[in-house]
Design a protein around this motif. Structure first.
Motif, short mmCIF file in Angstrom:
data_model
loop_
_atom_site.label_atom_id
_atom_site.label_comp_id
_atom_site.label_asym_id
_atom_site.label_seq_id
_atom_site.Cartn_x
_atom_site.Cartn_y
_atom_site.Cartn_z
N SER A 1 86.46 -73.08 9.90
CA SER A 1 86.64 -71.68 9.52
C SER A 1 88.10 -71.26 9.61
CB SER A 1 85.79 -70.76 10.41
OG SER A 1 84.42 -71.04 10.25
N ASN A 2 88.91 -72.09 10.21
CA ASN A 2 90.35 -71.84 10.28
C ASN A 2 91.05 -73.18 10.05
OD1 ASN A 2 92.44 -69.64 11.14
ND2 ASN A 2 93.15 -71.55 12.07
N VAL A 3 91.99 -73.20 9.13
CA VAL A 3 92.64 -74.46 8.78
C VAL A 3 94.15 -74.30 8.81
CG1 VAL A 3 90.76 -75.40 7.38
CG2 VAL A 3 92.44 -73.90 6.31
N ILE A 4 94.81 -75.39 9.15
CA ILE A 4 96.28 -75.46 9.03
C ILE A 4 96.58 -76.38 7.86
CG2 ILE A 4 98.42 -76.16 10.14
CD1 ILE A 4 97.13 -75.49 12.82
N ILE A 5 97.21 -75.84 6.84
CA ILE A 5 97.47 -76.57 5.60
C ILE A 5 98.95 -76.94 5.52
CG2 ILE A 5 97.35 -76.50 3.08
CD1 ILE A 5 95.16 -74.39 3.34
N THR A 6 99.21 -78.21 5.27
CA THR A 6 100.59 -78.67 5.04
C THR A 6 100.84 -78.67 3.55
OG1 THR A 6 100.53 -80.06 7.03
CG2 THR A 6 102.25 -80.53 5.41
N LEU A 7 101.78 -77.84 3.13
CA LEU A 7 102.09 -77.66 1.71
C LEU A 7 103.47 -78.23 1.38
CD1 LEU A 7 101.05 -73.91 1.33
CD2 LEU A 7 99.74 -75.86 0.52
N ARG A 8 103.59 -78.79 0.19
CA ARG A 8 104.92 -79.07 -0.34
C ARG A 8 105.25 -77.95 -1.32
NH1 ARG A 8 107.01 -83.83 -4.29
NH2 ARG A 8 106.71 -82.14 -5.77
N LEU A 9 106.28 -77.20 -1.03
CA LEU A 9 106.64 -76.07 -1.86
C LEU A 9 107.38 -76.53 -3.11
CD1 LEU A 9 107.83 -73.64 0.98
CD2 LEU A 9 105.50 -74.04 0.11
N SER A 10 107.60 -75.60 -4.02
CA SER A 10 108.24 -75.92 -5.29
C SER A 10 109.68 -76.41 -5.11
CB SER A 10 108.22 -74.71 -6.22
OG SER A 10 108.82 -73.59 -5.60
N ASN A 11 110.33 -76.03 -3.98
CA ASN A 11 111.70 -76.48 -3.73
C ASN A 11 111.75 -77.84 -3.05
OD1 ASN A 11 110.90 -75.90 -1.14
ND2 ASN A 11 112.32 -74.18 -0.84
N GLY A 12 110.57 -78.46 -2.84
CA GLY A 12 110.51 -79.79 -2.26
C GLY A 12 110.36 -79.84 -0.76
N THR A 13 110.43 -78.71 -0.07
CA THR A 13 110.30 -78.68 1.39
C THR A 13 108.83 -78.58 1.77
OG1 THR A 13 110.51 -76.27 1.47
CG2 THR A 13 112.55 -77.57 1.65
N PHE A 14 108.52 -79.00 3.01
CA PHE A 14 107.15 -78.94 3.52
C PHE A 14 106.99 -77.76 4.47
CE2 PHE A 14 107.38 -83.20 1.92
CZ PHE A 14 106.10 -83.50 1.52
N HIS A 15 105.81 -77.17 4.43
CA HIS A 15 105.58 -75.96 5.21
C HIS A 15 104.13 -75.93 5.67
CE1 HIS A 15 105.68 -71.78 6.44
NE2 HIS A 15 104.72 -71.48 5.57
N ASN A 16 103.91 -75.62 6.95
CA ASN A 16 102.56 -75.48 7.51
C ASN A 16 102.15 -74.01 7.49
OD1 ASN A 16 102.20 -78.20 8.08
ND2 ASN A 16 103.14 -78.03 10.11
N VAL A 17 100.93 -73.75 7.06
CA VAL A 17 100.44 -72.38 7.03
C VAL A 17 99.02 -72.35 7.59
CG1 VAL A 17 99.64 -72.63 4.64
CG2 VAL A 17 100.02 -70.35 5.57
#
Length: 371
Positions: free
Chosen positions: A261-277
């Motif tokens: 019910s709660n997740v931490i998602i690792t994203l690669r953004l459009s600028n190429g950097t990685f971000h956890n949300v």
């Protein structure tokens, strides 16, 4: 007017302007180009050169190639039947289809900026160039296999579409047996079917392939006021990990979202950097539209092989159909001449004319508004 529509219109105008400028320049240098055996007509360039008389005789006269030729004749006629059946199917479906219903098959010409995007054009032109060149080479191989000299060969450009051709010696071709002539004609038709079958496993036509090559899940849309929207997740972001689990398929993403019910998602953004949300999903839904993320180089390869499949499958069917200028028309003529003698050529012409009219009608029906 929406920005996307404005960009599309601007791209179409730019393409048309560059197309016209190119052909004006080519036509202006018509006389000079003739010195290099280039014949220039409006929107048509032809380069013809005397060819080698026999093409790869060791291969073309081998047992393996002889078997290919024998199989090519019945396969050529089967493809002819398939081409005619496809044309008739399109006509019947288009005449009986309900308003706003999507047809299963439609015959639409390739028009850059109208029926296909400009980004697809390089792949299409390359696929056509490769397909037509191999098609003509196999005509030449079968000519050699049946002791028919090849007189000329060359390439052409019609509008923006490349082409190629070989010309067997007319005297040799007419003197040889009907079976030999059928082999020479059918060899080019059937190789397009083989190329289509070879390219199919490497194209997008197989639904499992994108998931097998996926490196992540690409977000292509976000639902307003959804958990993803509230967490500032954007279109173009790529999901790599969810709660530490590597995610490359839609099924993997679905199973993880169903579990938490709660997740931490690792994203690669459009600028190429990685971000956890961190995202709270009480209903186990993120509120995103997704597709598979495939690296650009793999995407280019798959796109090329997709068009290679489409071009060759279309050539195999419609070049085999008796449409006056196609190999299928020549195949039918030779067969009917064997059966009916001199009258066979007239019968073939009438059959081809009728099929051509039905084919044009099918294209017209495919491109009319259905709503």
């Amino acid at each position: 007017m929406p920005l996307a529509v404005i960009r599309f219109v601007d791209s179409l105008y730019l393409f048309l302007i560059l197309f016209v400028i190119f052909w004006i320049i080519v036509y202006a240098f018509k006389k000079r180009l003739e010195k290099y055996n280039l014949l220039v007509y409006p929107f048509f360039i032809l380069w013809r050169k005397k060819s080698r008389e026999y093409w790869f005789p060791k291969f073309s006269r081998s047992k393996i190639y002889k078997v290919y030729e024998k199989l090519a004749i019945p396969l050529g006629f089967l493809l002819m039947i398939g081409g005619i059946a496809t044309i008739l199917y399109v006509v019947i479906e288009m005449l009986t289809i309900k308003p706003n219903q999507t047809p299963t098959i439609a015959l639409r010409p390739i028009i850059p900026g109208v029926t296909i995007g400009f980004s697809q054009l390089p792949y299409i032109l390359l696929a056509i160039g490769v397909s037509v060149a191999i098609h003509e080479i196999f005509h030449a191989l079968s000519a050699t296999s049946n002791n028919v000299k090849v007189k000329n060969g060359g390439v052409l450009l019609l509008g923006i579409f490349p082409g190629a051709f070989v010309e067997p010696d007319d005297n040799d071709f007419n003197k040889t047996t009907t079976t030999a002539r059928l082999k020479i004609i059918a060899a080019g038709i059937v190789i397009n079917l083989i190329l289509a079958l070879i390219s199919l496993p490497l194209s997008f036509e197989l639904p499992y392939l994108p998931s097998a090559l996926s490196k992540g899940i690409e977000i292509v849309g976000v639902v307003p006021n959804s958990p993803a929207y509230n967490a500032s997740i954007s279109s173009g972001d790529i999901i790599y990990y969810v709660n530490g689990f590597r995610v490359t398929t839609l099924n993997q993403l679905h199973l993880i979202l169903e579990k938490y019910s709660n997740v931490i998602i690792t994203l690669r953004l459009s600028n190429g950097t990685f971000h956890n949300v961190s995202v709270n999903i009480p209903n186990h839904l993120l509120g995103i539209y997704v597709t598979y993320y495939i690296p650009d180089y793999l995407l280019s390869i798959l796109t090329f092989f997709t068009w290679l499949f489409i071009v060759n499958f279309s050539l195999a069917l419609f070049n085999a159909a008796p449409l006056v200028i196609t190999d299928g028309g020549k195949l039918l003529t030779e067969a009917l001449k064997k059966i009916f003698g001199e009258n066979g050529e007239k019968i073939s012409f009438y059959v081809q004319s009728v099929v051509l009219l039905i084919f044009i009608f099918a294209i017209f029906l495919s491109n009319r508004p259905l709503g």
